[in-house]
Design a protein around this motif. Structure first.
Motif, PDB file in Angstrom:
ATOM      1  N   GLU A 105     -16.422  25.183   4.032  1.00  0.00           N
ATOM      2  CA  GLU A 105     -17.548  24.609   4.277  1.00  0.00           C
ATOM      3  C   GLU A 105     -17.379  22.973   4.306  1.00  0.00           C
ATOM      4  O   GLU A 105     -16.587  22.340   3.521  1.00  0.00           O
ATOM      5  CB  GLU A 105     -18.918  24.702   3.630  1.00  0.00           C
ATOM      6  CG  GLU A 105     -19.366  25.910   3.807  1.00  0.00           C
ATOM      7  CD  GLU A 105     -20.691  26.301   2.803  1.00  0.00           C
ATOM      8  OE1 GLU A 105     -20.951  25.126   2.060  1.00  0.00           O
ATOM      9  OE2 GLU A 105     -21.167  27.406   2.854  1.00  0.00           O
ATOM     10  N   HIS A 138     -15.171  37.653  -2.904  1.00  0.00           N
ATOM     11  CA  HIS A 138     -13.906  36.878  -2.307  1.00  0.00           C
ATOM     12  C   HIS A 138     -14.169  36.207  -1.053  1.00  0.00           C
ATOM     13  O   HIS A 138     -13.776  35.210  -0.846  1.00  0.00           O
ATOM     14  CB  HIS A 138     -12.729  37.904  -2.356  1.00  0.00           C
ATOM     15  CG  HIS A 138     -12.342  38.406  -3.574  1.00  0.00           C
ATOM     16  ND1 HIS A 138     -11.647  37.490  -4.756  1.00  0.00           N
ATOM     17  CD2 HIS A 138     -12.332  39.557  -4.276  1.00  0.00           C
ATOM     18  CE1 HIS A 138     -11.243  38.265  -5.576  1.00  0.00           C
ATOM     19  NE2 HIS A 138     -11.876  39.568  -5.245  1.00  0.00           N
ATOM     20  N   ARG A 169     -17.165  35.425   0.264  1.00  0.00           N
ATOM     21  CA  ARG A 169     -17.897  34.164  -0.149  1.00  0.00           C
ATOM     22  C   ARG A 169     -17.280  32.894  -0.824  1.00  0.00           C
ATOM     23  O   ARG A 169     -17.532  31.853  -0.307  1.00  0.00           O
ATOM     24  CB  ARG A 169     -19.186  34.726  -1.116  1.00  0.00           C
ATOM     25  CG  ARG A 169     -20.163  33.422  -1.239  1.00  0.00           C
ATOM     26  CD  ARG A 169     -21.013  33.249   0.041  1.00  0.00           C
ATOM     27  NE  ARG A 169     -21.699  32.182  -0.571  1.00  0.00           N
ATOM     28  CZ  ARG A 169     -22.035  31.075   0.537  1.00  0.00           C
ATOM     29  NH1 ARG A 169     -21.538  31.186   1.748  1.00  0.00           N
ATOM     30  NH2 ARG A 169     -22.949  30.208   0.205  1.00  0.00           N
ATOM     31  N   GLU A 170     -16.455  33.231  -1.635  1.00  0.00           N
ATOM     32  CA  GLU A 170     -15.580  32.208  -2.252  1.00  0.00           C
ATOM     33  C   GLU A 170     -14.648  31.413  -1.129  1.00  0.00           C
ATOM     34  O   GLU A 170     -14.685  30.230  -0.888  1.00  0.00           O
ATOM     35  CB  GLU A 170     -14.742  32.542  -3.394  1.00  0.00           C
ATOM     36  CG  GLU A 170     -14.027  31.663  -3.955  1.00  0.00           C
ATOM     37  CD  GLU A 170     -15.017  30.488  -4.753  1.00  0.00           C
ATOM     38  OE1 GLU A 170     -14.459  29.410  -4.816  1.00  0.00           O
ATOM     39  OE2 GLU A 170     -15.771  31.030  -5.265  1.00  0.00           O
ATOM     40  N   GLN A 198     -15.752  31.376   2.179  1.00  0.00           N
ATOM     41  CA  GLN A 198     -16.506  30.771   2.970  1.00  0.00           C
ATOM     42  C   GLN A 198     -16.856  29.274   2.326  1.00  0.00           C
ATOM     43  O   GLN A 198     -16.917  28.213   2.998  1.00  0.00           O
ATOM     44  CB  GLN A 198     -17.701  31.382   3.220  1.00  0.00           C
ATOM     45  CG  GLN A 198     -17.707  32.586   4.016  1.00  0.00           C
ATOM     46  CD  GLN A 198     -18.890  33.346   4.198  1.00  0.00           C
ATOM     47  OE1 GLN A 198     -19.871  33.370   3.320  1.00  0.00           O
ATOM     48  NE2 GLN A 198     -18.941  34.186   5.287  1.00  0.00           N
ATOM     49  N   LEU A 199     -17.077  29.396   1.093  1.00  0.00           N
ATOM     50  CA  LEU A 199     -17.586  28.006   0.252  1.00  0.00           C
ATOM     51  C   LEU A 199     -16.331  26.970   0.672  1.00  0.00           C
ATOM     52  O   LEU A 199     -16.623  25.939   0.673  1.00  0.00           O
ATOM     53  CB  LEU A 199     -17.931  28.388  -1.087  1.00  0.00           C
ATOM     54  CG  LEU A 199     -19.203  29.004  -1.168  1.00  0.00           C
ATOM     55  CD1 LEU A 199     -19.288  29.405  -2.829  1.00  0.00           C
ATOM     56  CD2 LEU A 199     -20.352  28.197  -0.891  1.00  0.00           C
ATOM     57  N   GLN A 200     -15.258  27.501   0.505  1.00  0.00           N
ATOM     58  CA  GLN A 200     -14.107  26.732   0.660  1.00  0.00           C
ATOM     59  C   GLN A 200     -13.888  26.032   1.888  1.00  0.00           C
ATOM     60  O   GLN A 200     -13.349  24.717   2.141  1.00  0.00           O
ATOM     61  CB  GLN A 200     -12.692  27.276   0.102  1.00  0.00           C
ATOM     62  CG  GLN A 200     -12.683  27.659  -1.299  1.00  0.00           C
ATOM     63  CD  GLN A 200     -11.395  28.447  -1.800  1.00  0.00           C
ATOM     64  OE1 GLN A 200     -10.454  28.835  -0.764  1.00  0.00           O
ATOM     65  NE2 GLN A 200     -11.196  28.747  -2.837  1.00  0.00           N
ATOM     66  N   GLN A 246     -17.933  19.212   3.879  1.00  0.00           N
ATOM     67  CA  GLN A 246     -18.835  18.450   3.133  1.00  0.00           C
ATOM     68  C   GLN A 246     -19.736  17.466   4.146  1.00  0.00           C
ATOM     69  O   GLN A 246     -19.040  16.627   4.962  1.00  0.00           O
ATOM     70  CB  GLN A 246     -18.153  17.747   2.013  1.00  0.00           C
ATOM     71  CG  GLN A 246     -17.496  18.780   0.988  1.00  0.00           C
ATOM     72  CD  GLN A 246     -18.675  19.488   0.361  1.00  0.00           C
ATOM     73  OE1 GLN A 246     -19.769  19.254   0.078  1.00  0.00           O
ATOM     74  NE2 GLN A 246     -18.234  20.769   0.191  1.00  0.00           N
TER      75      GLN A 246
END
Length: 64
Positions: free
Chosen positions: A57, A48, A50-51, A53-55, A59
């Motif tokens: 980031e 959760h 990690r998800e 964190q990815l949101q 672009q």
């Protein structure tokens, strides 16, 4: 939370030896219980995080 250790003084009577064995078994059981709870929490929480964190980031901006 209190960090540290305790010293247990025991007489040489058989009842005290039984009490120390019970105490050590209960302590070990609590340590194992906390270990498994922590492992379960990490297994559930890390994906959760990690998800999330990815949101967050940003672009990269690509210029052509």
């Amino acid at each position: 939370m209190e960090d540290g250790f305790y010293i247990v003084f025991v007489k040489s009577s058989p009842e005290d030896i039984v009490a120390v064995i019970k105490l050590s078994k209960n302590t070990y059981r609590k340590i194992m219980q906390n270990l498994w709870r922590a492992a379960g929490y990490n297994v559930a929480a890390i994906p959760h995080v990690r998800e999330f964190q990815l949101q967050l980031e940003v672009q990269p901006l690509v210029l052509f």
